[in-house]
Structure formats: C-alpha cells, structure tokens
Write an enzyme that holds these catalytic residues in place. Structure first.
Site, mmCIF file in Angstrom:
data_model
loop_
_atom_site.group_PDB
_atom_site.id
_atom_site.type_symbol
_atom_site.label_atom_id
_atom_site.label_comp_id
_atom_site.label_asym_id
_atom_site.label_seq_id
_atom_site.Cartn_x
_atom_site.Cartn_y
_atom_site.Cartn_z
ATOM 1 N N GLY A 1 70.392 22.966 41.948
ATOM 2 C CA GLY A 1 71.526 22.182 41.445
ATOM 3 C C GLY A 1 72.726 22.310 42.365
ATOM 4 N N ASP B 1 77.440 29.819 39.355
ATOM 5 C CA ASP B 1 77.568 29.583 37.916
ATOM 6 C C ASP B 1 77.156 30.867 37.192
ATOM 7 O OD1 ASP B 1 74.795 29.614 37.926
ATOM 8 O OD2 ASP B 1 74.548 27.590 37.104
ATOM 9 N N CYS C 1 73.099 29.515 41.908
ATOM 10 C CA CYS C 1 72.878 29.136 40.506
ATOM 11 C C CYS C 1 71.526 29.740 40.122
ATOM 12 C CB CYS C 1 72.946 27.623 40.312
ATOM 13 S SG CYS C 1 71.745 26.645 41.241
ATOM 14 N N GLY C 2 70.861 29.191 39.119
ATOM 15 C CA GLY C 2 69.584 29.766 38.708
ATOM 16 C C GLY C 2 68.530 29.632 39.789
ATOM 17 N N THR C 3 68.439 28.435 40.367
ATOM 18 C CA THR C 3 67.421 28.168 41.382
ATOM 19 C C THR C 3 67.992 27.890 42.772
ATOM 20 O OG1 THR C 3 67.555 25.818 40.892
ATOM 21 C CG2 THR C 3 65.893 27.094 39.666
ATOM 22 N N GLY C 4 69.260 27.575 42.848
ATOM 23 C CA GLY C 4 69.875 27.101 44.097
ATOM 24 C C GLY C 4 69.790 25.589 44.230
ATOM 25 N N ARG D 1 67.374 18.811 70.691
ATOM 26 C CA ARG D 1 66.895 17.641 69.947
ATOM 27 C C ARG D 1 67.465 17.589 68.524
ATOM 28 N NH1 ARG D 1 63.294 21.683 69.865
ATOM 29 N NH2 ARG D 1 62.110 22.142 67.977
ATOM 30 N N HIS D 2 67.905 18.725 68.032
ATOM 31 C CA HIS D 2 68.428 18.765 66.657
ATOM 32 C C HIS D 2 69.791 18.088 66.545
ATOM 33 C CE1 HIS D 2 65.017 21.248 65.807
ATOM 34 N NE2 HIS D 2 65.381 22.087 66.746
#
Ligand code: RB5
Length: 160
Positions: free
Chosen positions: A71, A9, A66-69, A133-134
C-alpha cells in the site's frame, strides 16, 4: 550522508522504531514523519508525507513501512519523481537502487523480521544507481510521468 524521511502506519510502527534507532546510531539524519501511536491510521497519509519530502528534495531518500509495503508503494508512486520499491530481501533492495534508481524503500512490518529489515535498509542505503542502460529506462518512466501529471506545486508539497 543522505537525509532520510521515514514513515509508517500502525502495522509498521514497531519496525519503524527499530529502523530509526539503527539509522541514528549509524549517523544518518532522519526525519520521523509518523505515525507515533498504536491507533489504526491510513497508510496513504504517511506515504504521501514521505513521498513529498523526497520529491521536493527535503529528504534524499525515504523509508515507508506498512503491513506488506504494498500500500505504501502504491501511494508513494503517485507522487511525481518518486520511485518507491518494495523489498523483501537484500537482492531486491540492491536492484531497486542499481537498476531502478529507487528513492523510497517500502517494507512490510508483517512480512519481514527486524533483523532482515535492518539488513535490507543497510543494503538499500549502501547501493548506488548503476547508470548506463538504466538511465534510458528511467527516462521512459519519467517521460510517462511528465505527460500524465503536473509538477508538484509548493502548496501541495506542504500539505500535511
Ligand atoms: C493495515 O491493516 C494494512 O492494510 C496496511 O498496513 C498495508 O499492509 C497496506 O498495504
């Protein structure tokens, strides 16, 4: 080499441009899904574009900024088959691949500087799912997803 879809964004666009140059210089095939300008846009539009590209196999991996990741990760994780992870350091980026088999990396353009962001991207791309295991744990996520949401139809996948 993986095919990468990237989107941002307005708060992540400047970092997207730096990552694009870095990836293309490194020889990756990258599809830039926007945004391309400085005007304010809605991050879910770009998260869903990239998530659908990854979910349908048009891209192997995605990068969203985005700004923080946050959203971007919330929105991208609504698409079946997507495992989007925010990383603010290289350890998180490595674990996201090794343990969580993440197929989209989410970054915060207002959180990490360009130098760290490029190291995070490189770590994410060079790390591999550890299996073992993952596999069982990812299988439980996939089972929950399959019981709660229908497969992505081609029409929805193509929706811009
Ligand atoms: C845009 O101001 C900001 O809300 C967005 O980039 C993102 O950080 C949301 O999670």
């Amino acid at each position: 080499m993986e095919r990468i879809a990237i989107g941002a964004d307005h708060a992540g666009r400047a970092l997207k441009e730096e990552i694009l140059v870095f990836l293309r210089d490194a020889g990756y095939s990258v599809e830039d899904m926007g945004t391309y300008g400085d005007e304010s846009v809605d991050y879910p539009d770009y998260a869903l574009k990239v998530a659908r590209a990854v979910a349908t196999g048009a891209a192997d991996l995605g990068i969203l900024i985005c700004g923080t990741g946050i959203g971007m990760s919330i929105a991208a994780n609504k698409v079946r088959g997507v495992r989007a992870a925010v990383a603010t350091d290289c350890y998180m980026a490595r674990m996201a691949r090794e343990h969580n088999d993440a197929n989209i990396l989410c970054l915060g353009g207002r959180v990490v500087g360009a130098g760290l962001a490029l190291d995070i991207v490189q770590t994410f791309l060079q790390s591999r799912f550890a299996g073992g295991r993952h596999v069982r744990r990812i299988g439980k996520i996939r089972a929950a997803e399959e019981s709660s949401s229908p497969p992505l139809s081609p029409e929805i996948a193509e929706d811009p």
